[in-house]
Design an enzyme around this catalytic site. Structure first.
Site, PDB file in Angstrom:
ATOM      1  N   LYS A   1      -8.206   7.767 -18.724  1.00 19.82           N
ATOM      2  CA  LYS A   1      -8.965   8.364 -20.108  1.00 19.82           C
ATOM      3  C   LYS A   1      -7.247   8.311 -21.070  1.00 19.82           C
ATOM      4  CE  LYS A   1     -12.609   9.570 -18.219  1.00 19.82           C
ATOM      5  NZ  LYS A   1     -13.053   8.366 -17.443  1.00 19.82           N
TER       6      LYS A   1
ATOM      7  N   TYR B   1     -16.369  17.456 -14.326  1.00 27.95           N
ATOM      8  CA  TYR B   1     -17.052  16.044 -14.512  1.00 27.95           C
ATOM      9  C   TYR B   1     -17.955  15.664 -13.493  1.00 27.95           C
ATOM     10  CZ  TYR B   1     -17.097  10.940 -13.903  1.00 27.95           C
ATOM     11  OH  TYR B   1     -17.703   9.941 -13.696  1.00 27.95           O
TER      12      TYR B   1
ATOM     13  N   ASP C   1      -7.308  19.667 -13.004  1.00 29.72           N
ATOM     14  CA  ASP C   1      -7.585  18.419 -13.799  1.00 29.72           C
ATOM     15  C   ASP C   1      -7.197  18.554 -15.059  1.00 29.72           C
ATOM     16  OD1 ASP C   1      -8.926  16.504 -15.151  1.00 29.72           O
ATOM     17  OD2 ASP C   1     -10.499  16.330 -13.847  1.00 29.72           O
TER      18      ASP C   1
ATOM     19  N   ARG D   1       0.875  -1.214  -0.115  1.00 34.06           N
ATOM     20  CA  ARG D   1      -0.073  -0.014  -0.067  1.00 34.06           C
ATOM     21  C   ARG D   1       0.867   1.348   0.061  1.00 34.06           C
ATOM     22  NH1 ARG D   1      -1.820   1.474   4.712  1.00 34.06           N
ATOM     23  NH2 ARG D   1      -2.546  -0.345   5.231  1.00 34.06           N
TER      24      ARG D   1
HETATM   25  C1  PLP Z   1     -12.263  15.302 -16.432  1.00 30.24           C
HETATM   26  C2  PLP Z   1     -12.521  14.146 -15.798  1.00 30.24           C
HETATM   27  N1  PLP Z   1     -11.933  14.064 -14.481  1.00 30.24           N
HETATM   28  C3  PLP Z   1     -12.106  12.998 -13.605  1.00 30.24           C
HETATM   29  C4  PLP Z   1     -12.828  11.816 -13.960  1.00 30.24           C
HETATM   30  C5  PLP Z   1     -12.747  10.830 -12.767  1.00 30.24           C
HETATM   31  O1  PLP Z   1     -12.037   9.845 -13.457  1.00 30.24           O
HETATM   32  P1  PLP Z   1     -12.436   8.211 -13.011  1.00 30.24           P
HETATM   33  O2  PLP Z   1     -13.406   7.892 -13.856  1.00 30.24           O
HETATM   34  O3  PLP Z   1     -11.215   7.528 -13.352  1.00 30.24           O
HETATM   35  O4  PLP Z   1     -12.758   8.239 -11.404  1.00 30.24           O
HETATM   36  C6  PLP Z   1     -13.353  12.053 -15.223  1.00 30.24           C
HETATM   37  C7  PLP Z   1     -14.216  10.552 -15.570  1.00 30.24           C
HETATM   38  O5  PLP Z   1     -14.789  10.683 -16.784  1.00 30.24           O
HETATM   39  C8  PLP Z   1     -13.126  12.878 -16.097  1.00 30.24           C
HETATM   40  O6  PLP Z   1     -13.761  12.886 -17.155  1.00 30.24           O
END
Ligand code: PLP
Length: 389
Positions: A205, A108, A180, A56
């Protein structure tokens, strides 16, 4: 936490994508970092070990991914998580009850849900601001503001935040700027150069790029912030597993090549869509009609493969979603294969309808994640799906 190899920062992004953070494996010289499937490590004596005690806290495969992405972002320390959402959740553990966080108004849906449904209950306070205007960030700051979190471009409306202006507003209030960078990736956007304090991704992604794992990663430059995140990473334990880390690391090796093709396909498809429909209905930062095209050109080196199109009504959107053949109807984005989705019913279903309507995520808005297939095939697919609209 894993610190980068400093000499990795001397090479270009393509070289970093392939090599950063990885050295031939010491036992046999394997060029690919092995998947270390172990939960624990044998210690030579009490307190005598090779830097690894329990998986971990540290795992060599995860270490390699953390160093690789940290180097790509021009950061110093990386922290790989079990998902992008787990990553945001752990970042928020830097703060405490009563702290105030300014969050972009269009993020998101899962990020909004985490804040609105879970973290708010624990006493964190959130204000949602249209960060396209940095003055609004400054206006929303209070003496309790500890962080400003922005997504740019946003999912799915492709709003762009001026990162330098956002960093200035956040720092003036003594707050951190958290970015992000999932949509743009470090190939096209470099938040640390604009003053960001924490950069994070859903590695699910573009970084992975092959739609075969779920993960997240946070990168920082500051050593004391890194120490705090290291503690949270281990204490809360939402860490990336070794096989997922390996898949993400395999993905980043071709990130620069894939992003080039996502961008080329995205530009061509957006231009084709804009010719076919009203320009305003096609939302892509690379189009001159995008209200923040100039800022996008200044801040980004490419625009990528994400395009949204407002078809006006759910019926029209449904027709397209039913007819596409190469574009697959699915959540997620950033993989080599092209996907299509209806954010109001899928990725952003967790955002209340009135809130969605207010920010412009209508029932007729579709989102395309343009993959790296032959662009003529993708356009032909859209052409037959849009026929008669
Ligand atoms: C821009 C963005 N940030 C964060 C996330 C969250 O990521 P995860 O689905 O890997 O938890 C997403 C998911 O679609 C996203 O599109």
């Amino acid at each position: 936490m894993t610190r980068i190899f400093d000499d990795d920062l001397q090479s270009g992004l393509g070289t970093r994508a392939i090599h950063a953070g990885q050295r031939p494996e010491p036992l046999a010289g394997a060029i690919m970092t092995p998947v270390y499937l172990t939960s624990t490590y044998v210690q030579e004596g009490l307190g005598k070990n090779k830097g690894f005690e329990y998986a971990r806290s540290r795992n060599p495969t995860r270490d390699a991914l953390e160093r690789n992405v940290a180097a790509l972002e021009d950061g110093r320390h990386g922290f790989a998580f079990a998902s992008g959402t787990a990553c945001v959740d752990s970042i928020m553990k830097l703060f405490q009850s009563g702290d105030h966080i300014i969050c972009g108004r269009n993020v998101y849906g899962g990020t909004f849900r985490l804040f609105d449904k879970l973290l708010q209950k624990l006493g964190l306070q959130f204000t949602y601001v249209d960060t396209r205007d940095a003055q609004r960030i400054a206006d929303a700051c209070t003496p309790r503001t500890v962080a400003v979190l922005v997504e740019t471009p946003t999912n799915p409306l492709m709003w762009i935040t001026d990162l330098s202006a956002a960093a200035e507003a956040a720092h003036r209030a003594g707050a951190l700027l958290i970015v992000d960078n999932t949509f743009a990736t470090p190939i096209f956007q470099r938040p640390f150069e604009h003053g960001a304090d924490i950069v994070f991704h859903s590695t699910t992604k573009y970084l992975n790029g092959h739609s075969d794992m779920i993960g997240g990663i946070a990168v920082v430059r500051d050593d004391s912030l890194a120490d705090q995140l290291k503690f949270i990473h281990n204490a809360a334990g939402a860490v990336a597993g070794p096989f997922d880390a390996w898949l993400a690391l395999r993905g980043t090796k071709t990130l620069h090549l894939r992003m080039r093709q996502h961008d080329a396909n995205g530009r061509q498809i957006a231009t084709w869509l804009a010719d076919r429909f009203d320009e305003e209905r096609v939302i892509y930062p690379g189009l001159r009609s995008h209200p923040q095209h100039e800022l996008a050109c200044r801040q980004m080196k490419g625009f990528g493969g994400m395009i949204s199109v407002d078809l006006g009504t759910r019926e029209r959107a449904d027709r397209v979603l039913e007819r596409v053949k190469i574009f697959a109807l699915a959540e997620s984005l950033g993989g080599v294969e092209s996907l299509i989705c209806l954010p109001a019913a899928m990725t952003h279903a967790s955002v209340p309808p009135e809130r969605r309507a207010k920010i412009g995520i209508g029932d007729g808005l579709i989102r395309l994640s343009c993959g790296v297939e032959d662009v003529d095939d993708l356009i032909a697919d859209l052409d037959q799906a849009f026929e008669g609209l």
